[in-house]
Design a protein around this motif. Structure first.
Motif, PDB file in Angstrom:
ATOM      1  N   GLY A 238     -38.797  -9.579 -14.642  1.00 55.56           N
ATOM      2  CA  GLY A 238     -37.583  -8.973 -14.097  1.00 55.56           C
ATOM      3  C   GLY A 238     -36.712  -8.374 -15.175  1.00 55.56           C
ATOM      4  O   GLY A 238     -36.115  -7.300 -14.993  1.00 55.56           O
ATOM      5  N   VAL A 239     -36.623  -9.046 -16.329  1.00 61.89           N
ATOM      6  CA  VAL A 239     -35.823  -8.543 -17.448  1.00 61.89           C
ATOM      7  C   VAL A 239     -36.448  -7.267 -18.010  1.00 61.89           C
ATOM      8  O   VAL A 239     -35.739  -6.291 -18.298  1.00 61.89           O
ATOM      9  CB  VAL A 239     -35.702  -9.617 -18.552  1.00 61.89           C
ATOM     10  CG1 VAL A 239     -35.165  -9.005 -19.842  1.00 61.89           C
ATOM     11  CG2 VAL A 239     -34.782 -10.738 -18.097  1.00 61.89           C
ATOM     12  N   ILE A 240     -37.768  -7.271 -18.146  1.00 63.28           N
ATOM     13  CA  ILE A 240     -38.445  -6.079 -18.660  1.00 63.28           C
ATOM     14  C   ILE A 240     -38.246  -4.899 -17.708  1.00 63.28           C
ATOM     15  O   ILE A 240     -37.987  -3.766 -18.146  1.00 63.28           O
ATOM     16  CB  ILE A 240     -39.946  -6.362 -18.871  1.00 63.28           C
ATOM     17  CG1 ILE A 240     -40.122  -7.405 -19.989  1.00 63.28           C
ATOM     18  CG2 ILE A 240     -40.696  -5.076 -19.215  1.00 63.28           C
ATOM     19  CD1 ILE A 240     -41.550  -7.838 -20.210  1.00 63.28           C
ATOM     20  N   TRP A 241     -38.343  -5.146 -16.403  1.00 68.33           N
ATOM     21  CA  TRP A 241     -38.095  -4.081 -15.436  1.00 68.33           C
ATOM     22  C   TRP A 241     -36.658  -3.573 -15.533  1.00 68.33           C
ATOM     23  O   TRP A 241     -36.410  -2.367 -15.469  1.00 68.33           O
ATOM     24  CB  TRP A 241     -38.373  -4.561 -14.012  1.00 68.33           C
ATOM     25  CG  TRP A 241     -37.801  -3.644 -12.967  1.00 68.33           C
ATOM     26  CD1 TRP A 241     -36.746  -3.883 -12.140  1.00 68.33           C
ATOM     27  CD2 TRP A 241     -38.227  -2.307 -12.695  1.00 68.33           C
ATOM     28  NE1 TRP A 241     -36.489  -2.793 -11.353  1.00 68.33           N
ATOM     29  CE2 TRP A 241     -37.389  -1.797 -11.661  1.00 68.33           C
ATOM     30  CE3 TRP A 241     -39.238  -1.485 -13.201  1.00 68.33           C
ATOM     31  CZ2 TRP A 241     -37.526  -0.517 -11.153  1.00 68.33           C
ATOM     32  CZ3 TRP A 241     -39.369  -0.185 -12.686  1.00 68.33           C
ATOM     33  CH2 TRP A 241     -38.526   0.272 -11.672  1.00 68.33           C
ATOM     34  N   SER A 242     -35.721  -4.472 -15.729  1.00 70.49           N
ATOM     35  CA  SER A 242     -34.316  -4.086 -15.856  1.00 70.49           C
ATOM     36  C   SER A 242     -34.110  -3.197 -17.076  1.00 70.49           C
ATOM     37  O   SER A 242     -33.351  -2.224 -17.022  1.00 70.49           O
ATOM     38  CB  SER A 242     -33.440  -5.341 -15.959  1.00 70.49           C
ATOM     39  OG  SER A 242     -32.079  -4.992 -16.101  1.00 70.49           O
ATOM     40  N   ILE A 243     -34.795  -3.521 -18.181  1.00 73.53           N
ATOM     41  CA  ILE A 243     -34.693  -2.712 -19.404  1.00 73.53           C
ATOM     42  C   ILE A 243     -35.184  -1.295 -19.148  1.00 73.53           C
ATOM     43  O   ILE A 243     -34.522  -0.308 -19.503  1.00 73.53           O
ATOM     44  CB  ILE A 243     -35.505  -3.363 -20.547  1.00 73.53           C
ATOM     45  CG1 ILE A 243     -34.815  -4.645 -21.025  1.00 73.53           C
ATOM     46  CG2 ILE A 243     -35.681  -2.389 -21.712  1.00 73.53           C
ATOM     47  CD1 ILE A 243     -35.625  -5.445 -22.024  1.00 73.53           C
ATOM     48  N   VAL A 244     -36.344  -1.166 -18.506  1.00 69.15           N
ATOM     49  CA  VAL A 244     -36.929   0.149 -18.246  1.00 69.15           C
ATOM     50  C   VAL A 244     -36.124   0.912 -17.200  1.00 69.15           C
ATOM     51  O   VAL A 244     -35.824   2.108 -17.365  1.00 69.15           O
ATOM     52  CB  VAL A 244     -38.396   0.001 -17.794  1.00 69.15           C
ATOM     53  CG1 VAL A 244     -38.979   1.363 -17.422  1.00 69.15           C
ATOM     54  CG2 VAL A 244     -39.229  -0.656 -18.892  1.00 69.15           C
ATOM     55  N   ALA A 245     -35.774   0.257 -16.113  1.00 67.62           N
ATOM     56  CA  ALA A 245     -35.049   0.920 -15.029  1.00 67.62           C
ATOM     57  C   ALA A 245     -33.687   1.418 -15.493  1.00 67.62           C
ATOM     58  O   ALA A 245     -33.284   2.555 -15.192  1.00 67.62           O
ATOM     59  CB  ALA A 245     -34.886  -0.039 -13.851  1.00 67.62           C
ATOM     60  N   ASN A 246     -32.967   0.582 -16.229  1.00 68.85           N
ATOM     61  CA  ASN A 246     -31.654   0.982 -16.726  1.00 68.85           C
ATOM     62  C   ASN A 246     -31.757   2.106 -17.750  1.00 68.85           C
ATOM     63  O   ASN A 246     -30.866   2.959 -17.840  1.00 68.85           O
ATOM     64  CB  ASN A 246     -30.940  -0.231 -17.333  1.00 68.85           C
ATOM     65  CG  ASN A 246     -29.539   0.088 -17.820  1.00 68.85           C
ATOM     66  OD1 ASN A 246     -29.254  -0.016 -19.006  1.00 68.85           O
ATOM     67  ND2 ASN A 246     -28.658   0.492 -16.916  1.00 68.85           N
ATOM     68  N   ALA A 247     -32.842   2.115 -18.508  1.00 73.07           N
ATOM     69  CA  ALA A 247     -33.028   3.149 -19.533  1.00 73.07           C
ATOM     70  C   ALA A 247     -33.108   4.538 -18.924  1.00 73.07           C
ATOM     71  O   ALA A 247     -32.674   5.524 -19.529  1.00 73.07           O
ATOM     72  CB  ALA A 247     -34.289   2.863 -20.344  1.00 73.07           C
ATOM     73  N   PHE A 248     -33.653   4.637 -17.698  1.00 75.21           N
ATOM     74  CA  PHE A 248     -33.820   5.942 -17.054  1.00 75.21           C
ATOM     75  C   PHE A 248     -32.870   6.150 -15.877  1.00 75.21           C
ATOM     76  O   PHE A 248     -33.063   7.052 -15.064  1.00 75.21           O
ATOM     77  CB  PHE A 248     -35.271   6.104 -16.595  1.00 75.21           C
ATOM     78  CG  PHE A 248     -36.239   6.193 -17.736  1.00 75.21           C
ATOM     79  CD1 PHE A 248     -36.441   7.384 -18.409  1.00 75.21           C
ATOM     80  CD2 PHE A 248     -36.928   5.065 -18.168  1.00 75.21           C
ATOM     81  CE1 PHE A 248     -37.324   7.468 -19.475  1.00 75.21           C
ATOM     82  CE2 PHE A 248     -37.817   5.139 -19.233  1.00 75.21           C
ATOM     83  CZ  PHE A 248     -38.014   6.339 -19.891  1.00 75.21           C
ATOM     84  N   GLY A 249     -31.847   5.288 -15.806  1.00 76.38           N
ATOM     85  CA  GLY A 249     -30.832   5.466 -14.787  1.00 76.38           C
ATOM     86  C   GLY A 249     -31.239   5.050 -13.394  1.00 76.38           C
ATOM     87  O   GLY A 249     -30.562   5.397 -12.423  1.00 76.38           O
ATOM     88  N   LEU A 250     -32.356   4.321 -13.269  1.00 75.84           N
ATOM     89  CA  LEU A 250     -32.790   3.868 -11.951  1.00 75.84           C
ATOM     90  C   LEU A 250     -31.878   2.766 -11.420  1.00 75.84           C
ATOM     91  O   LEU A 250     -31.810   2.525 -10.224  1.00 75.84           O
ATOM     92  CB  LEU A 250     -34.242   3.374 -12.011  1.00 75.84           C
ATOM     93  CG  LEU A 250     -35.272   4.416 -12.475  1.00 75.84           C
ATOM     94  CD1 LEU A 250     -36.657   3.814 -12.496  1.00 75.84           C
ATOM     95  CD2 LEU A 250     -35.233   5.641 -11.547  1.00 75.84           C
ATOM     96  N   GLU A 251     -31.242   2.071 -12.335  1.00 78.24           N
ATOM     97  CA  GLU A 251     -30.189   1.124 -11.968  1.00 78.24           C
ATOM     98  C   GLU A 251     -29.106   1.207 -13.019  1.00 78.24           C
ATOM     99  O   GLU A 251     -29.381   1.487 -14.178  1.00 78.24           O
ATOM    100  CB  GLU A 251     -30.736  -0.309 -11.854  1.00 78.24           C
ATOM    101  CG  GLU A 251     -31.230  -0.909 -13.155  1.00 78.24           C
ATOM    102  CD  GLU A 251     -31.692  -2.351 -12.994  1.00 78.24           C
ATOM    103  OE1 GLU A 251     -32.261  -2.695 -11.953  1.00 78.24           O
ATOM    104  OE2 GLU A 251     -31.464  -3.127 -13.936  1.00 78.24           O
TER     105      GLU A 251
END
Length: 487
Positions: A238-251
């Protein structure tokens, strides 16, 4: 005083504030593409240096591993603990992704600048070598650019030997006081004495100290991070997904979203790994290696260790803890990391973190001093000047530790580091074709079946090289002659 402050403020705006970070990123991408993704090509080869030894048998020679550890000790510092926490606070988890990205690009930049430092290094006549951006400016671009080398040397000495060492002394004493309750005066005296002992021993003693301190520092910090990760292994995806998603503005975790994550990640990553800033090449030049590319590959590993390994440790410690909340503001970087660690493994961990901070600060002090020594030798070879520098560094470290307000005097450090980066980037842009020639030589030897390529300076007669700085080349020629004579 206001005029001086405004002047250095203008320099900082013209470098870090406007164009320098985009230039570092664009040039790093350019090097990566034009070199054929060299950092990926030789990635597995990088780790060989961890088991390398002195190759000439000369007791004064600095091994590739020792040079690596000195540079890691310089790159790894407060930015890896406090800086990462600030980046996450201001840019959200996505900042971590962009720190990883700039590290992968910076590995190529570091390879090129460190290769040039090795290529144009000079022998001291005692089995040790010196070099760096000032050397490849003078011997690579020509003596008509010596004034640029002097500008570089002055900025290097003022920023690192004095400015950053005052801050590191302050960090060291603050950590000792907060964790152990020791007054700043006593920790300052202790740090000054140890610093004096090591800097008066020259690069050999600096390398030996780094060979002991840096592995301890790294293993302690990585061990704590692994403990946190294992304890929260189910939350890791979940943390890794948060890092990637936030990096591209998905969250969006903070105000500014994608833009904040990108800006903070790139800025903190570049400040941490120093790729392209021209500091690490001064240490890279001291190593006894068979080929300039060998040390370039080694310094790529230094960037990898600093950002991909150590910075990631801090990021996971914070993001896996309940202390961090998206949009969190008003908390000091070191405090956020410390509280995150304590919440995961208990109060005892704050003492281990304090010990890590001590080692980070001390390793940076001896690294910063050596950069100052290298800069001084560009300007003068007088022994008295070297003694004056060593004494001045010891005094600055003491003042930084005992009088925190004194560090405000060194407000010029960041602006001058910006000047260093500009000068260094200009030099490596102009010398990049030369670096590609050396890289082609390395690749051709590997293709011919040579497991450990040996650089032959005679093969580059158009370059201003010090042939005595390449003893492996002489041995290789002698060996080949012997084999031909007995064939």
């Amino acid at each position: 005083m206001n005029v001086i402050t405004d002047f250095f403020g203008l320099i900082e705006d013209l470098t870090w504030g406007w164009a320098l970070i985009p230039i570092l990123v664009v040039f790093g991408l350019f090097i990566t593409v034009m070199s054929g993704f060299v950092q990926i090509e030789f990635f597995t080869r990088m780790f060989r240096v961890l088991f390398s030894k002195n190759q000439t048998g000369d007791p004064n020679a600095i091994s590739a591993r020792e040079a690596l550890l000195v540079s890691v000790g310089g790159r790894v510092g407060g930015g890896n603990i406090a800086g990462v926490a600030v980046a996450i606070t201001l840019g959200g988890p996505g900042a971590v992704f962009w720190m990883w990205a700039i590290a992968l690009i910076g590995m190529a930049t570091s390879l090129v600048e460190s290769t040039l430092a090795q290529l144009y290094k000079r022998s001291n006549g005692d089995g040790t070598y010196r070099g760096g951006p000032a050397s490849y400016i003078i011997h690579g671009l020509g003596v008509k650019y010596k004034w640029l080398a002097i500008v570089y040397a002055v900025c290097l000495m003022l920023a690192f030997a004095f400015g950053f060492n005052a801050f590191q002394g302050n960090t060291f004493a603050g950590a000792v006081k907060d964790s152990l309750g020791v007054d700043r005066l006593w920790s300052g005296i202790g740090l000054a004495i140890i610093t004096g002992f090591i800097v008066y021993g020259g690069i050999r003693r600096i390398a030996k100290a780094a060979d002991v301190i840096i592995p301890i520092m790294a293993f302690i910090y990585i061990g704590l991070a692994l403990l946190v990760i294992v304890s929260n292994i189910t939350a890791l995806p979940g943390v890794i997904w948060s890092i990637v998603a936030n990096a591209f503005g998905l969250e969006q975790a903070v105000g500014g979203g994608f833009g904040a994550a990108l800006a903070q990640g790139l800025r903190r990553g570049l400040f941490s790994n120093e790729a392209g800033l021209g500091s690490a090449p001064n240490v890279a030049a001291t190593a006894d290696v068979r080929h300039p590319i060998s040390q370039g590959i080694t310094q790529s590993l230094s960037v990898f260790i600093d950002t991909i390994v150590i910075c990631s440790c801090t990021a996971f410690i914070i993001l896996l803890s309940p202390v961090y909340q998206p949009g969190l503001e008003g908390i000091d970087g070191v405090v956020l990391t410390q509280q995150s660690l304590v919440s995961q493994v208990g109060n005892w961990s704050q003492y281990f973190l304090a010990f890590a901070v001590l080692l980070f600060a001390f390793s940076s002090v001896i690294y910063n001093y050596y950069l100052g020594e290298t800069a001084l030798k560009v300007m003068t070879s007088q022994a008295a000047a070297l003694h004056a520098l060593r004494l001045a560094v010891v005094v600055v470290v003491f003042l930084g530790a005992t009088a925190p307000g004194a560090t405000a005097v060194f407000f010029f450090s960041d602006p001058l580091m910006g000047v260093l980066a500009v000068v260094n980037l200009m030099a490596i842009m102009m010398l990049f074709p030369v670096a590609l020639r050396v890289l082609d030589d390395f690749r051709s030897q590997l293709k011919a079946g040579v497991a450990r390529p040996v650089f032959q300076p005679a093969a580059f007669p158009d370059l201003d090289l010090d042939h005595s700085a390449w003893p492996h080349a002489r041995r290789s020629v002698e060996q080949n002659g012997l084999e031909e004579g007995t064939a």
